[in-house]
Write an enzyme that holds these catalytic residues in place. Sequence first.
Site, short mmCIF file in Angstrom:
data_model
loop_
_atom_site.label_atom_id
_atom_site.label_comp_id
_atom_site.label_asym_id
_atom_site.label_seq_id
_atom_site.Cartn_x
_atom_site.Cartn_y
_atom_site.Cartn_z
CB CYS A 230 40.61 22.12 -18.79
SG CYS A 230 42.17 22.64 -19.51
CE LYS B 212 41.87 9.93 -31.80
NZ LYS B 212 41.34 10.29 -33.13
CD1 TRP C 50 43.80 19.89 -24.66
CD2 TRP C 50 43.80 17.72 -24.18
NE1 TRP C 50 44.23 19.23 -25.77
CE2 TRP C 50 44.23 17.89 -25.51
CE3 TRP C 50 43.70 16.44 -23.67
CZ2 TRP C 50 44.59 16.81 -26.33
CZ3 TRP C 50 44.05 15.37 -24.48
CH2 TRP C 50 44.50 15.55 -25.79
CD GLU D 173 39.41 5.99 -39.75
OE1 GLU D 173 40.16 5.43 -38.93
OE2 GLU D 173 39.54 7.18 -40.06
CE LYS E 232 38.24 9.94 -40.52
NZ LYS E 232 39.59 10.22 -40.85
CG ASN F 149 38.06 24.80 -20.48
OD1 ASN F 149 39.06 24.64 -21.19
ND2 ASN F 149 36.85 24.52 -20.89
N GLY F 150 40.58 27.30 -20.87
CA GLY F 150 40.65 28.28 -21.96
C GLY F 150 42.09 28.70 -22.22
CG HIS G 194 46.41 7.33 -66.25
ND1 HIS G 194 47.07 7.34 -67.45
CD2 HIS G 194 46.18 8.63 -65.93
CE1 HIS G 194 47.27 8.59 -67.84
NE2 HIS G 194 46.75 9.40 -66.93
CD GLU H 243 41.04 12.19 -43.39
OE1 GLU H 243 42.06 11.48 -43.58
OE2 GLU H 243 40.40 12.15 -42.33
NE ARG I 288 35.20 20.27 -20.72
CZ ARG I 288 34.63 20.91 -21.75
NH1 ARG I 288 33.63 20.36 -22.40
NH2 ARG I 288 35.06 22.09 -22.15
C1 AGP Z 1 42.49 8.45 -38.85
O1 AGP Z 1 41.08 8.59 -38.79
C2 AGP Z 1 42.98 7.27 -38.05
N1 AGP Z 1 42.52 7.33 -36.72
C3 AGP Z 1 44.47 7.04 -38.20
O2 AGP Z 1 44.78 6.95 -39.57
C4 AGP Z 1 45.39 8.13 -37.58
O3 AGP Z 1 45.27 9.31 -38.33
C5 AGP Z 1 46.84 7.62 -37.65
O4 AGP Z 1 46.94 6.46 -36.87
C6 AGP Z 1 47.85 8.65 -37.15
O5 AGP Z 1 47.60 8.96 -35.81
P1 AGP Z 1 48.31 10.25 -35.16
O6 AGP Z 1 47.81 11.44 -35.92
O7 AGP Z 1 47.89 10.24 -33.73
O8 AGP Z 1 49.79 10.08 -35.33
#
Ligand code: AGP
Length: 615
Positions: free
Chosen positions: A2, A610, A75, A495, A492, A101-102, A511, A488, A27
């Site tokens: 927070c 996001k 938060w 994207e 990263k 905050n905590g 394969h 993963e 935050r």
């Molecule tokens: C991951 O780096 C991306 N931002 C994206 O794949 C994300 O993980 C996906 O959209 C799922 O989002 P969520 O965890 O908020 O459900």
Amino acid sequence: MCGIVGYIGQREAYPVIIKGLERLEYRGYDSAGVALYDGKNINLSKTKGKVSDLKKKSSETVSVKGNIGIGHTRWATHGVPNDVNSHPHYSNSGDLVIIHNGIIENYESIKKELINRGYVFHSDTDTEVLINLIEEVQKKEKVKLGKAVQLALNEVVGAYAIAVFDIKKPNEIVVAKLGSPLAIGMGEDEFFIASDASPFIEFTNNAIYLEDEEMAIIRLGKEVKLRKIKNDAVAYPNILELQMNLEEIEKGGYDHFMMKEIYEQPRAILDTYRGRLLADKGLIKMAGIDQHLDKFLNANRIVIVACGTSWHAGLVAEYIFEDLARIPVEVEYASEFRYRNPVITDKDVVIAISQSGETADTLAAIKLAKENGAFVFGVCNVVGSSIARETHAGAYTHAGPEIGVASTKAFTTQITVLTLIALKLAQEKGSLSKERLNEFLTELEYIPTKVEIALQSNEAIEKIAEVYKDSTNCLYLGRGYNFPVALEGALKLKEISYIHAEGYPAAEMKHGPIALIDEHMPVIVIATNKGHYEKVVSNIQEIKSRKGKIIAVVTEGDEQVKALADYVVEIPDTLEALTPLLTTIPLQLLSYHIALMRGCNVDQPRNLAKSVTVE
Ligand code: AGP
């Protein structure tokens, strides 16, 4: 996490606090509140929503006059975002107000004791418990606010950055810190309090950053008196002259939120298991699991639904649940699950994983699972989010807001929660010996430190990024627990740098994908010394014999892979099932540096949002 802001001086406190809260909204932005002392009364206004909502509500409902005040942007960790759970919180008498905050881990036992002494509570927060504990100590010990705060904090377990005001002593604010940041801005006959310097940098660049277990009594016209909370010993302030600008402060001194969040992972993992992992007692405490243990223990299987990085965390969970708790697990892309008419019954448990708690496909998958009678458990990072409210029960990751579009701390804190659940179920099922379980619980407590060590490879990784930043393709390989980490790592890179990257199980190379290998193809191989290490070494030799370029993530001290690879990045040794928490760190850093070198917008990559709240 927070944001807290306080002011005591000659100015009108309200505009300073409101502007300061706006700067701290990164935050947390679930709710906001302000309490002002106008020379006679404490005028408090708070509301669910953003600081802009607070500005509207407070200016219409309370006097915003006064030269002393405290403010908070939340938060949520305990208690859903709503008006009542917003800060500041009054004590029962109304004389004291607090912002915090905590996380106070032992708030429930303290709350019970205070209720027995006649205290009443209006919110679900740990913070309201803390302010009433301070009031109770003040009354019982007949001491001033500073001493009451010090004594009360010696009874709590957890993390805090607090500011407390007592109408009976209206020329001071008491602050204290453990685990959460707190800075005091030292102006000309005025003081500022904040989670970071952004609320006061325009007024002064002289600041004191409290150390853990320090508190301060801030009194107008007086020197700031610092104390050690444990023993009331005098602490000596270290006044810094800050050189950072506003934007740098919001990003914690990092160039991007993504890098800040990569480096927050040790704290985020600690906060996620704080209060849940009781290694010294050999216990795991998770209300959302404890209250529904029968659902999990009697389930035919666990179906995990998620998207993107959260789906990768689900894959790690599949390995952990089946390996340790011996429970069948299937992992589904939520976007596929919701449309393929899956066979789901009331004997299934569905775990939905989502950082934002708002991903449309995951939300739809949850609704479908519930319609078919399944018990649905959520793992989210946003308290009170749609997914958190739609699921039957859940466990929050305490990662704090994740602003960078590329998920980093969300991934490691999701794995932390899922590991705790798997260990809890393994303990209940007796599928893990007591010794083995304790080995896990003890090692989990070392993970934050081991993540710190993994982060020390940042400069070496930056040099590797320089070599491969112009690649057009990239392969990521991993086996066992680290196959999901390979996926993963590839996500990263693609994207945020827009380089095409694919993750594969290392053994899958023969394969087909091995046809891709030539001197232009960088291959990132996760080759920790656990699991099928020798098999991975063979895979590396296959790649090398075809001139592939090899970047290997290895366990510290590995010489065998070092002799084969073009570059190696070392991580500390740990248990095989916990390696994903460490092997993902170099891959996050590599994608960050390559993206930066390619001039990409690291925090807001093209075409991405996001939270994907649309189908
Ligand atoms: C991951 O780096 C991306 N931002 C994206 O794949 C994300 O993980 C996906 O959209 C799922 O989002 P969520 O965890 O908020 O459900």
